[in-house]
Design a protein around this motif. Structure first.
Motif, mmCIF file in Angstrom:
data_model
loop_
_atom_site.group_PDB
_atom_site.id
_atom_site.type_symbol
_atom_site.label_atom_id
_atom_site.label_comp_id
_atom_site.label_asym_id
_atom_site.label_seq_id
_atom_site.Cartn_x
_atom_site.Cartn_y
_atom_site.Cartn_z
ATOM 1 N N LEU A 93 37.366 30.361 34.645
ATOM 2 C CA LEU A 93 38.448 31.303 34.369
ATOM 3 C C LEU A 93 37.946 32.740 34.384
ATOM 4 O O LEU A 93 38.557 33.616 35.013
ATOM 5 N N VAL A 94 36.813 32.986 33.745
ATOM 6 C CA VAL A 94 36.260 34.344 33.702
ATOM 7 C C VAL A 94 35.843 34.802 35.104
ATOM 8 O O VAL A 94 36.123 35.942 35.511
ATOM 9 N N GLU A 95 35.208 33.933 35.846
ATOM 10 C CA GLU A 95 34.789 34.297 37.211
ATOM 11 C C GLU A 95 35.984 34.598 38.100
ATOM 12 O O GLU A 95 35.963 35.538 38.893
ATOM 13 N N MET A 96 37.056 33.821 37.972
ATOM 14 C CA MET A 96 38.232 34.078 38.802
ATOM 15 C C MET A 96 38.940 35.355 38.371
ATOM 16 O O MET A 96 39.462 36.092 39.211
ATOM 17 N N LEU A 97 38.941 35.652 37.094
ATOM 18 C CA LEU A 97 39.518 36.911 36.646
ATOM 19 C C LEU A 97 38.744 38.105 37.211
ATOM 20 O O LEU A 97 39.345 39.098 37.626
ATOM 21 N N LEU A 98 37.422 38.010 37.251
ATOM 22 C CA LEU A 98 36.619 39.078 37.862
ATOM 23 C C LEU A 98 36.910 39.201 39.363
ATOM 24 O O LEU A 98 36.993 40.311 39.902
ATOM 25 N N PHE A 99 37.068 38.065 40.019
ATOM 26 C CA PHE A 99 37.368 38.082 41.450
ATOM 27 C C PHE A 99 38.734 38.710 41.713
ATOM 28 O O PHE A 99 38.884 39.561 42.598
ATOM 29 N N VAL A 100 39.738 38.318 40.939
ATOM 30 C CA VAL A 100 41.079 38.876 41.118
ATOM 31 C C VAL A 100 41.079 40.365 40.798
ATOM 32 O O VAL A 100 41.754 41.152 41.468
ATOM 33 N N LEU A 101 40.316 40.784 39.817
ATOM 34 C CA LEU A 101 40.192 42.205 39.510
ATOM 35 C C LEU A 101 39.605 42.961 40.705
ATOM 36 O O LEU A 101 40.085 44.050 41.060
ATOM 37 N N THR A 102 38.610 42.389 41.348
ATOM 38 C CA THR A 102 38.019 42.995 42.548
ATOM 39 C C THR A 102 39.046 43.098 43.671
ATOM 40 O O THR A 102 39.119 44.109 44.377
ATOM 41 N N VAL A 103 39.850 42.075 43.827
ATOM 42 C CA VAL A 103 40.884 42.091 44.865
ATOM 43 C C VAL A 103 41.917 43.183 44.557
ATOM 44 O O VAL A 103 42.361 43.901 45.458
ATOM 45 N N PHE A 104 42.275 43.336 43.308
ATOM 46 C CA PHE A 104 43.249 44.365 42.959
ATOM 47 C C PHE A 104 42.684 45.769 43.127
ATOM 48 O O PHE A 104 43.447 46.710 43.369
ATOM 49 N N VAL A 105 41.395 45.935 43.036
ATOM 50 C CA VAL A 105 40.787 47.237 43.331
ATOM 51 C C VAL A 105 40.992 47.566 44.811
ATOM 52 O O VAL A 105 41.359 48.692 45.167
ATOM 53 N N ALA A 106 40.788 46.581 45.681
ATOM 54 C CA ALA A 106 41.032 46.792 47.116
ATOM 55 C C ALA A 106 42.507 47.076 47.375
ATOM 56 O O ALA A 106 42.863 47.941 48.188
#
Length: 119
Positions: A93-106
């Protein structure tokens, strides 16, 4: 090899249908060529000549492509994560939240640069 037989048969059937469609369209399709049909079609806009070295494309084309790729990559990672969500636990869950946060930065970058506005 028996496990792959249905996949190979389906692939051969699909390729056969595609080849049949192209060949039949060539054989029985109308052949009334004129100048308008041989020109490049650009969504109803009259084609404009491009310079010898190519032309400059607006940044919006690249931003749209980048946005498409970002969301494609997101789906590629989200689907397997959703399938194994229970097995991954809080770490997943934490890893996917970090990944989604990275996607939202893009996504925010593309939005800020005007890639979502079509004038």
């Amino acid at each position: 090899m028996n496990a792959y037989a249905p996949i190979l048969v389906l692939g051969a059937l699909g390729a056969g249908c595609a080849i049949f469609s192209v060949v039949m369209a060539t054989l029985i399709g109308p052949k009334r060529y004129n100048r308008a049909k041989l020109e490049a079609y650009e969504c109803g806009i009259e084609p404009t000549p491009t310079p010898a070295g190519g032309g400059r494309f607006p940044i919006k084309y690249y931003l749209t492509a980048m946005l498409f790729i970002v969301f494609d990559i997101e789906i590629v990672f989200l689907y397997p994560w959703a399938v194994t969500f229970d097995a991954l636990g809080i770490f997943g869950l934490v890893e996917m939240l970090l990944f989604v946060l990275t996607v939202f930065v893009a996504y925010a970058y593309v939005w800020r640069r005007g890639g979502l506005e079509w004038d």
